[in-house]
Design a protein around this motif. Structure first.
Motif, PDB file in Angstrom:
ATOM      1  N   CYS A 121       0.857  -1.184   0.000  1.00  0.00           N
ATOM      2  CA  CYS A 121       0.000   0.000   0.000  1.00  0.00           C
ATOM      3  C   CYS A 121       0.889   1.228   0.000  1.00  0.00           C
ATOM      4  O   CYS A 121       1.946   1.246   0.625  1.00  0.00           O
ATOM      5  N   HIS A 158       0.046   4.001   1.239  1.00  0.00           N
ATOM      6  CA  HIS A 158      -0.282   4.816   2.413  1.00  0.00           C
ATOM      7  C   HIS A 158      -0.449   6.274   1.996  1.00  0.00           C
ATOM      8  O   HIS A 158       0.101   7.182   2.608  1.00  0.00           O
ATOM      9  N   CYS A 212      -3.162   4.929   8.139  1.00  0.00           N
ATOM     10  CA  CYS A 212      -3.485   4.849   6.719  1.00  0.00           C
ATOM     11  C   CYS A 212      -4.971   4.535   6.564  1.00  0.00           C
ATOM     12  O   CYS A 212      -5.467   3.583   7.158  1.00  0.00           O
ATOM     13  N   SER A 247      -6.386   3.479   3.919  1.00  0.00           N
ATOM     14  CA  SER A 247      -6.607   2.375   2.986  1.00  0.00           C
ATOM     15  C   SER A 247      -6.415   1.026   3.650  1.00  0.00           C
ATOM     16  O   SER A 247      -7.242   0.140   3.517  1.00  0.00           O
ATOM     17  N   CYS A 248      -5.292   0.855   4.359  1.00  0.00           N
ATOM     18  CA  CYS A 248      -4.977  -0.468   4.889  1.00  0.00           C
ATOM     19  C   CYS A 248      -4.948  -0.501   6.412  1.00  0.00           C
ATOM     20  O   CYS A 248      -4.864  -1.571   6.989  1.00  0.00           O
TER      21      CYS A 248
HETATM   22 ZN   LIG Z   1      -1.688   1.857   3.640  1.00  0.00          ZN
END
Ligand SMILES: [Zn+2]
Length: 77
Positions: free
Chosen positions: A34, A36, A53, A55-56
């Motif tokens: 990712c 980030h 982050c 996203s993850c």
């Molecule tokens: Zn991430």
């Protein structure tokens, strides 16, 4: 017996498409890496500041005095 059946059915109902895709995307980010790119605002925990982050879910320590991140990303559930 009737009650157990009702509970099981309601649990299946909570598995809507958006949550499945969200979990899948989170897993993909962890497995394939990712960037980030999108981070949360700094938040403090146990006297230290972190950013997360979006996203993850990886976290990285944030130095409030220097106003910059330091160290490496790590995962904490
Ligand atoms: Zn991430």
């Amino acid at each position: 017996m009737q009650a157990e059946f009702t509970i099981a059915k309601s649990n299946v109902g909570h598995m809507d498409g958006s949550s499945v895709i969200g979990r899948f995307g989170n897993l993909m980010a962890r497995v394939f890496g990712c960037w980030h790119a999108e981070l949360s605002r700094p938040f403090s925990r146990n006297g230290r500041a972190y950013r997360k982050c979006l996203s993850c879910g990886a976290q990285r320590q944030f130095n409030v005095a220097k106003w910059q991140m330091q160290g490496t990303f790590f995962y904490q559930n």
